[in-house]
Design an enzyme around this catalytic site. Structure first.
Site, PDB file in Angstrom:
ATOM      1  N   HIS A  83       0.878  -1.170   0.000  1.00 34.37           N
ATOM      2  CA  HIS A  83       0.000   0.000   0.000  1.00 34.37           C
ATOM      3  C   HIS A  83       0.917   1.221   0.000  1.00 34.37           C
ATOM      4  O   HIS A  83       1.659   1.457   0.963  1.00 34.37           O
ATOM      5  CB  HIS A  83      -0.913   0.003   1.224  1.00 34.37           C
ATOM      6  N   GLU A  86       1.447   3.543   3.000  1.00 36.61           N
ATOM      7  CA  GLU A  86       1.887   2.952   4.266  1.00 36.61           C
ATOM      8  C   GLU A  86       3.406   2.822   4.193  1.00 36.61           C
ATOM      9  O   GLU A  86       3.944   1.893   3.594  1.00 36.61           O
ATOM     10  CB  GLU A  86       1.173   1.630   4.498  1.00 36.61           C
ATOM     11  N   HIS A 190       2.970  -3.343   6.803  1.00 37.54           N
ATOM     12  CA  HIS A 190       1.902  -2.380   6.539  1.00 37.54           C
ATOM     13  C   HIS A 190       1.882  -1.296   7.608  1.00 37.54           C
ATOM     14  O   HIS A 190       2.728  -1.270   8.502  1.00 37.54           O
ATOM     15  CB  HIS A 190       0.547  -3.094   6.501  1.00 37.54           C
ATOM     16  N   GLU A 281       1.485  -4.816  11.013  1.00 42.96           N
ATOM     17  CA  GLU A 281       1.002  -3.438  11.030  1.00 42.96           C
ATOM     18  C   GLU A 281       1.870  -2.672  12.024  1.00 42.96           C
ATOM     19  O   GLU A 281       1.813  -2.924  13.233  1.00 42.96           O
ATOM     20  CB  GLU A 281      -0.466  -3.393  11.440  1.00 42.96           C
TER      21      GLU A 281
END
Length: 443
Positions: A83, A86, A190, A281
């Protein structure tokens, strides 16, 4: 130059210290090429393909034999920035590269890790998306998707549902890359939350969705992997770090339990590439300010290194016929944890099974023949930077190529649709539905 100056020059690092700032494509390429040139004995830089706009998808390999696979040395990978908005993972991987190459030969732990592992690092899977972001933003921006406006973490084949989206160049490049290497362990980096998420991201009743989760046959290993990363990050295990009422016990979650998604990369890695992958994350803010980057590096450095070491869990070896010819495409799995795409030996007859310490019955099966079963005990204290080595010699003569190759492929269709349902489908709970709406952009 006098002797003292020459000696000082030799002591200076080959690659200048990497700044804590965001590196756009040109700066990232310059750094990677400098590393590849100055540390050519342990690195190999190559592009696995191009983005929609023609940017290279760079991968830097670090290892004792960086240019080719060697039998017994497992393949590991990190992928970041799929992404484009990110961004923390992109910079962390550049700093990880710098950390590894500058400590090789000086730090015993890092030297042993590099000499026993082939480490593939892709700082950006979506360089077009990164370049499209106009300014740092903690939330969603147009740079999330690739240039064609596709979310790359929804773009892979799915084992549970038909994912009839147009496969993007970045996705196809990764799929081809996975076929070219025997990857054993991986993580994709991410932002937008602070948690280690493990497969499955999608599911059906056969994998436990009636209980708001979706578990693989190797759930014990995946939970260990996620806890290994989270437990070494001082903030990931703290409750509600992102101030959004999301509490992940010990900084870990099952992907489906968080929210279901179709066409994710970690499920594809596990099912079709025999590669255990989790999703990391790493920041509440997707694109934080540059001055925060040193803190993210300090929080994640130990986790990034310790996670790579997990590629040496379990058991590895080769399968041979009676004449000691390696046998490709032989199924090698633990008897009670069969995979919907069976795990098979590579062209060298090699297999790698990530397993926790314990006693296992290993099933080695040549298609069309009775399985060969043997008990293996994996000790509590694993070998130093090596899985337990166990070769198998089967009572066959000849390599059986024609038989094996015909049965070696696994179709990229919703494989779980082919299984009989264990129970009726259930609608998601209201809580899960609201959770999905609130956090659909976090992965």
């Amino acid at each position: 130059m006098d002797f003292a100056c020459l000696w000082l020059a030799l002591l200076l690092p080959l690659v200048a210290a990497l700044d804590f700032k965001y590196h756009h494509q040109e700066g990232m390429e310059a750094f990677l090429k400098s590393v590849a040139q100055n540390y050519s004995s342990i690195t190999y830089l190559h592009s696995i393909g191009k983005s929609v706009q023609g940017r290279n998808l760079w991968v830097l390999v670090v290892g004792q034999f960086p240019k080719e696979h060697r039998i017994g040395i497992p393949e590991f990978k990190y992928v970041a920035n799929m992404h484009g908005d990110e961004t923390v993972g992109r910079e962390l991987l550049l700093h990880l590269i710098h950390y590894l190459v500058t400590r090789h030969g000086k730090d015993l732990e890092i030297t042993n890790l590099i000499n026993s592992t082939r480490i593939h690092i892709m700082p950006s899977m979506n360089p077009d998306g990164f370049e499209a972001v106009r300014k740092p933003d903690c939330y969603y921006s147009n740079g999330r998707e690739n240039y064609n406006q596709y979310d790359l973490n929804r773009n892979f084949p799915d084992a549970f549902e038909y994912n009839n989206v147009s496969r993007q160049p970045e996705t196809l490049a990764v799929m081809k890359w996975l076929k070219s290497e025997t990857f054993v362990l991986s993580a994709n980096l991410h932002g937008g939350a602070l948690v280690a998420s493990y497969p499955f991201d999608n599911g059906d009743p056969a994998t436990g969705t009636l209980h708001s989760r979706s578990l693989t046959p190797d759930d014990d290993v995946f939970q260990h992997l996620a806890h290994t990363y989270a437990s070494r990050n001082p903030n990931m295990t703290k409750p509600d770090q992102c101030k959004n009422k999301m509490n992940f016990p010990d900084g870990v979650t099952n992907g489906y339990s968080w929210y279901p998604l179709q066409g994710g990369m970690q499920d594809y890695n596990y099912i079709w590439a025999q590669c255990f992958e989790i999703t990391l994350e790493l920041s509440c803010c997707k694109y934080p300010r540059e001055e925060k980057l040193p803190y993210f590096w300090n929080d994640n450095k130990a986790s990034l290194i310790e996670y790579i070491k997990q590629v040496h869990l379990g058991i590895k070896g080769q399968v041979f016929d009676q004449n000691k010819n390696p046998l490709p495409n032989v199924i090698v799995e633990v008897q009670d944890r069969k995979h919907i795409c069976p795990f098979r030996t590579n062209k060298h007859g090699e297999y790698y099974l990530l397993l926790l310490p314990g006693t296992y019955e290993i099933n080695v099966t040549v298609p069309g023949h009775e399985p060969y079963l043997t008990k293996v005990v994996i000790p509590e204290k694993s070998q130093h930077f090596s899985a337990l080595k166990k070769n198998f010699v089967l009572p066959f003569q000849g390599q059986l190529d024609s038989l094996l190759v015909s049965d070696s492929s696994c179709p990229t269709i919703p494989l779980y649709k082919m299984l009989p349902s264990h129970s009726a489908a259930t609608k998601p709970s209201l809580f899960l539905f609201l959770l999905t709406l609130l956090h659909i952009f976090f992965k």
